[in-house]
Scaffold this active site. Structure first.
Site, PDB file in Angstrom:
ATOM      1  N   GLN A  80       6.820  43.652  82.896  1.00 30.38           N
ATOM      2  CA  GLN A  80       7.758  44.285  83.194  1.00 30.38           C
ATOM      3  C   GLN A  80       8.861  44.654  82.263  1.00 30.38           C
ATOM      4  OE1 GLN A  80       9.354  42.217  86.079  1.00 30.38           O
ATOM      5  NE2 GLN A  80      10.787  43.252  85.585  1.00 30.38           N
ATOM      6  N   PHE A  81       8.406  45.400  82.147  1.00 29.77           N
ATOM      7  CA  PHE A  81       9.566  46.055  81.058  1.00 29.77           C
ATOM      8  C   PHE A  81      11.145  45.824  80.309  1.00 29.77           C
ATOM      9  CE2 PHE A  81      10.458  49.436  84.659  1.00 29.77           C
ATOM     10  CZ  PHE A  81      11.581  49.738  84.110  1.00 29.77           C
ATOM     11  N   THR A  82      11.299  45.510  82.397  1.00 29.27           N
ATOM     12  CA  THR A  82      13.024  45.489  81.678  1.00 29.27           C
ATOM     13  C   THR A  82      13.607  44.289  81.228  1.00 29.27           C
ATOM     14  OG1 THR A  82      12.574  44.181  83.506  1.00 29.27           O
ATOM     15  CG2 THR A  82      13.704  46.626  84.675  1.00 29.27           C
TER      16      THR A  82
END
Length: 148
Positions: free
Chosen positions: A78-80
Site C-alpha cells: 500500500q504505497f499510499t
C-alpha cells in the site's frame, strides 16, 4: 516501513473480481514501504507483528500473538500509506519506495512471516485490488519502523 494491522475474522483481496488471497482469523496488513527502508526495517516489523499480543486468551484478555492464536495474514502492499498531503489537495507519493526497492522488501517481509510458520496470503504488487475484511474488535494498530 509503515503497517496498518487489523485483527480480522476474515479478509480477502480480489483482482478483476477474482480472489487472489483470502484468510479467516488473523491480520489484514496494509504495508507501505519508504524509499529509505532496508532489511533492518523488515526484520524489526516482522518481529513486532509476530509477537503483537492482540488475540484473546481463554480468559478473554488480549494476551496471545498471531502465532499462539494460529492466525493467518493477508498482506497487501500500500504505497499510499506514504501520502504527503501538506500542500494542496493532491497527495504526493515521493517518499514511497520505487518498485525496484519496494518489491524485494515486500517479498522478504512475507517470506520472513512464512518462515515463522504463519500462513501468509498476498495481493499483487501494483495491481488495482479490491480488499474486503471484517475487523474483529475492532482492533487496528499502526506500526512505523521510523518510530522505534
Amino acid at each position: 516501513m509503515r503497517a496498518v494491522i487489523q485483527r480480522v475474522t476474515q479478509a480477502e483481496v480480489k483482482i478483476n473480481q477474482k480472489s487472489v488471497g483470502k484468510i479467516n482469523r488473523g491480520f489484514m496488513i496494509l504495508l507501505g514501504i519508504h524509499e529509505s527502508d532496508n532489511l533492518d526495517d523488515v526484520t524489526y516489523l516482522v518481529r513486532k507483528i509476530s509477537k503483537l499480543r492482540v488475540f484473546e486468551d481463554n480468559a478473554g484478555k488480549m494476551n496471545l500473538s498471531i502465532e499462539e492464536a494460529k492466525g493467518s495474514i493477508l498482506s497487501v502492499s500500500q504505497f499510499t500509506l506514504y501520502a504527503d498531503t501538506k500542500k494542496g489537495n493532491r497527495p504526493s507519493f515521493t517518499e514511497a519506495a520505487r518498485p525496484e526497492v519496494a518489491i524485494p522488501l515486500y517479498e522478504l517481509f512475507n517470506k520472513q512471516l512464512k518462515g515463522l510458520g504463519i500462513l501468509v496470503e498476498t495481493g499483487e504488487f501494483g495491481a488495482d485490488m479490491a480488499v474486503s475484511l471484517i475487523n474483529d474488535g475492532p482492533v487496528t494498530i499502526i506500526i512505523d519502523t521510523k518510530d522505534k
